[in-house]
Design an enzyme around this catalytic site. Structure first.
Site, PDB file in Angstrom:
ATOM      1  N   HIS A 122       0.865  -1.188   0.000  1.00  0.00           N
ATOM      2  CA  HIS A 122       0.000   0.000   0.000  1.00  0.00           C
ATOM      3  C   HIS A 122       0.900   1.237   0.000  1.00  0.00           C
ATOM      4  O   HIS A 122       2.022   1.190   0.510  1.00  0.00           O
ATOM      5  CB  HIS A 122      -0.842  -0.051   1.274  1.00  0.00           C
ATOM      6  CG  HIS A 122      -1.865   1.028   1.408  1.00  0.00           C
ATOM      7  ND1 HIS A 122      -1.553   2.300   1.848  1.00  0.00           N
ATOM      8  CD2 HIS A 122      -3.199   1.026   1.182  1.00  0.00           C
ATOM      9  CE1 HIS A 122      -2.662   3.031   1.893  1.00  0.00           C
ATOM     10  NE2 HIS A 122      -3.676   2.277   1.493  1.00  0.00           N
ATOM     11  N   ASP A 199       3.469  -4.465   7.680  1.00  0.00           N
ATOM     12  CA  ASP A 199       2.237  -3.702   7.600  1.00  0.00           C
ATOM     13  C   ASP A 199       1.100  -4.672   7.907  1.00  0.00           C
ATOM     14  O   ASP A 199       0.725  -5.494   7.074  1.00  0.00           O
ATOM     15  CB  ASP A 199       2.108  -3.094   6.192  1.00  0.00           C
ATOM     16  CG  ASP A 199       0.802  -2.325   6.008  1.00  0.00           C
ATOM     17  OD1 ASP A 199      -0.084  -2.450   6.878  1.00  0.00           O
ATOM     18  OD2 ASP A 199       0.673  -1.627   4.992  1.00  0.00           O
ATOM     19  N   GLN A 202      -4.100  -5.083   7.136  1.00  0.00           N
ATOM     20  CA  GLN A 202      -5.103  -6.060   6.701  1.00  0.00           C
ATOM     21  C   GLN A 202      -4.921  -7.380   7.453  1.00  0.00           C
ATOM     22  O   GLN A 202      -5.900  -8.030   7.808  1.00  0.00           O
ATOM     23  CB  GLN A 202      -4.999  -6.313   5.190  1.00  0.00           C
ATOM     24  CG  GLN A 202      -5.194  -5.086   4.326  1.00  0.00           C
ATOM     25  CD  GLN A 202      -6.634  -4.583   4.277  1.00  0.00           C
ATOM     26  OE1 GLN A 202      -7.577  -5.303   4.600  1.00  0.00           O
ATOM     27  NE2 GLN A 202      -6.809  -3.336   3.870  1.00  0.00           N
ATOM     28  N   LYS A 225      -9.883  -0.335  10.611  1.00  0.00           N
ATOM     29  CA  LYS A 225     -10.122  -1.591   9.876  1.00  0.00           C
ATOM     30  C   LYS A 225     -10.407  -2.734  10.852  1.00  0.00           C
ATOM     31  O   LYS A 225     -10.873  -3.792  10.463  1.00  0.00           O
ATOM     32  CB  LYS A 225      -8.917  -1.936   9.011  1.00  0.00           C
ATOM     33  CG  LYS A 225      -8.668  -0.941   7.892  1.00  0.00           C
ATOM     34  CD  LYS A 225      -7.559  -1.397   6.998  1.00  0.00           C
ATOM     35  CE  LYS A 225      -6.833  -0.254   6.313  1.00  0.00           C
ATOM     36  NZ  LYS A 225      -7.533   0.319   5.179  1.00  0.00           N
ATOM     37  N   CYS A 364      -4.678   2.587  -3.649  1.00  0.00           N
ATOM     38  CA  CYS A 364      -3.395   3.049  -3.087  1.00  0.00           C
ATOM     39  C   CYS A 364      -2.315   1.991  -3.267  1.00  0.00           C
ATOM     40  O   CYS A 364      -1.539   1.714  -2.340  1.00  0.00           O
ATOM     41  CB  CYS A 364      -3.529   3.408  -1.609  1.00  0.00           C
ATOM     42  SG  CYS A 364      -4.653   4.761  -1.320  1.00  0.00           S
TER      43      CYS A 364
HETATM   44  N1  PMP Z   1      -1.575  -0.623   4.517  1.00  0.00           N
HETATM   45  C1  PMP Z   1      -2.566  -1.353   4.000  1.00  0.00           C
HETATM   46  C2  PMP Z   1      -2.290  -2.742   3.507  1.00  0.00           C
HETATM   47  C3  PMP Z   1      -3.852  -0.807   3.928  1.00  0.00           C
HETATM   48  O1  PMP Z   1      -4.847  -1.541   3.406  1.00  0.00           O
HETATM   49  C4  PMP Z   1      -4.077   0.502   4.417  1.00  0.00           C
HETATM   50  C5  PMP Z   1      -5.449   1.144   4.363  1.00  0.00           C
HETATM   51  N2  PMP Z   1      -6.089   1.010   3.135  1.00  0.00           N
HETATM   52  C6  PMP Z   1      -3.001   1.196   4.965  1.00  0.00           C
HETATM   53  C7  PMP Z   1      -1.764   0.610   4.991  1.00  0.00           C
HETATM   54  C8  PMP Z   1      -3.161   2.583   5.509  1.00  0.00           C
HETATM   55  O2  PMP Z   1      -3.910   2.603   6.659  1.00  0.00           O
HETATM   56  P1  PMP Z   1      -4.389   3.980   7.309  1.00  0.00           P
HETATM   57  O3  PMP Z   1      -4.910   4.815   6.171  1.00  0.00           O
HETATM   58  O4  PMP Z   1      -5.441   3.583   8.245  1.00  0.00           O
HETATM   59  O5  PMP Z   1      -3.225   4.603   7.943  1.00  0.00           O
END
Ligand code: PMP
Length: 406
Positions: A122, A199, A202, A225, A364
């Site tokens: 991401h 990370d 998920q 999430k 993203c």
């Molecule tokens: N990493 C992953 C794999 C994600 O899916 C997301 C959120 N879509 C993020 C990072 C970023 O998370 P946040 O916007 O809550 O900081």
């Protein structure tokens, strides 16, 4: 397995309609809905227990501080971490990874050093590392997924060189659902003295996580999430890395003493928590994690595995749908495009007419979109409260979209 209807009853929003149809919420990968206990905790905190934390000596401040600080231990339990002082509270994964980039990586990396990333990261786990590339000449080394969307562990290990200073990798892809064997990567990386940032945005949603067993150095999670409020999150930091980190943000709470001439810092984790935090968000986050642990992460994973298998078999029956990634080792997250049709945005608009919420776009994940050769996909991502019936509604809505666009 559990009674999914009992769980659904805990989430008030799931009983609403959208466009006169029952809501089918399949956008959990972007953000999950909140159970009543979390909503109640937020209301209680603001109605009866609100004040700023840490510095107050009055009753309300003490209550708020106790509740807020209590969340650290809940997160530690959720992640299988023995020492709660290794949990830094923050606003979510984006802040957590940026903190690692600024506090730990920037002072210790130089031109020519390498960071290993998978192509399915991401942007939150890409852009902070681009900062190091742009500003310090650090090289980013990308590991591709294979044709099934799987990430071969050995390829990650092979990407390690004497110049590798960090492996930054997701546990589960937010686009393909692909699961990564984090433990195997950490074992190999540790043998070569390379820290691993995971990370877990998920991953922690869909499977039990034990950070001590995984053996990683950083593990980032994001509250919204995990059925908690947005603006909450945390990152686990290995004690050796914690000792190496300099503060990223300066301000109140992270200091011991400040004079005109100098500053001394608080001990970790406070050293990395400058300013008034998301007090109520964090309290709600703790309640959300208690809720998940009350149901049981194994039970949630088993339910979602069943949904994943069912959705996979139903989606594969639509021969005009291109589902990205066929690996069996995945969480219940499906990205797809429709043959001959319609941009992903148009498909998601049709689905919305049927009450089905999915996300459309690049998610993203620019490098993965380039790798897949698509500009955008639709993504259906499942959570603990979704049902097989909802998979059927998704399929019917996709058939309608196909009839309209074919
Ligand atoms: N990493 C992953 C794999 C994600 O899916 C997301 C959120 N879509 C993020 C990072 C970023 O998370 P946040 O916007 O809550 O900081």
């Amino acid at each position: 397995m559990y009674d999914v209807n009992a769980i659904r009853a805990d989430f008030p929003i799931l009983s609403r309609t959208v466009n006169d149809k029952p809501l089918v919420y399949l956008d959990n990968g972007a953000s999950a809905q909140k159970p009543q206990v979390v909503i109640d905790a937020i209301t209680t905190a603001y109605s009866h227990e609100y004040a700023n934390v840490h510095r107050g000596l009055h009753t309300l401040s003490n209550i708020a501080t106790e509740k807020y600080e209590g969340v650290r231990a809940i997160i530690a339990r959720f992640l299988g971490v023995a020492n709660e002082d290794q949990i830094i509270l923050n606003s979510g994964t984006t802040e957590g990874i940026n903190m690692v980039a600024y506090s730990w990586a920037m002072p210790r990396m130089q031109a020519g050093d390498e960071i290993v990333l998978s192509v399915m990261e991401h942007h939150a786990n890409i852009v902070p590392w681009h900062f190091l590339r742009e500003r310090q000449g650090v090289a980013l080394k990308w590991v591709d997924v294979d044709a099934t969307g799987a990430l071969e562990t050995q390829k990650v290990i092979d990407a390690i060189t004497p110049k590798t200073k960090l492996i930054a990798i997701t546990q589960v892809s937010n686009v393909l659902g692909t699961k990564v064997d984090i433990k195997a990567i950490c074992d190999a990386a540790r043998a070569q003295g390379v820290p691993v940032l995971v990370d877990g945005s998920q991953g922690a949603v869909h499977m039990p996580v034990n950070v001590d067993e995984l053996g990683c150095d950083f593990y980032a999670i994001t509250g919204h999430k995990l059925y908690g409020p947005s603006g909450s999150g945390a990152i686990y930091v290995h004690k050796d890395r914690l000792a190496e980190m300099r503060p990223f943000m300066g301000g109140g709470d992270m200091i011991r003493e400040v004079s005109k001439e100098e500053v001394t810092y608080n001990d970790p984790p406070m050293k990395f928590e400058a300013g008034t935090p998301g007090i109520v968000q964090t309290i709600g986050f703790g309640v959300a994690l208690e809720y998940m642990m009350g149901i049981g992460m194994q039970a949630i994973a088993a339910h979602e595995d069943d949904l994943c298998a069912y959705a996979r078999s139903r989606l594969s029956g639509l021969n005009w749908l291109n589902v990205q990634g066929s690996t069996a080792n995945k969480a219940a997250i499906f990205s797809f495009t429709m043959e001959g049709a319609a941009h992903a945005h148009d498909i998601s608009t049709i689905l919305d007419k049927k009450g089905v919420a999915v996300r459309a776009g690049h998610h993203c994940a620019g490098p993965l979109m380039d790798h897949l050769g698509v500009r955008a996909t639709c993504r259906a991502s499942f959570g603990m409260y979704n049902t097989r019936d909802e998979v059927d509604v998704l399929i019917d809505a996709l058939e309608l979209a196909h009839d309209l666009f074919a």
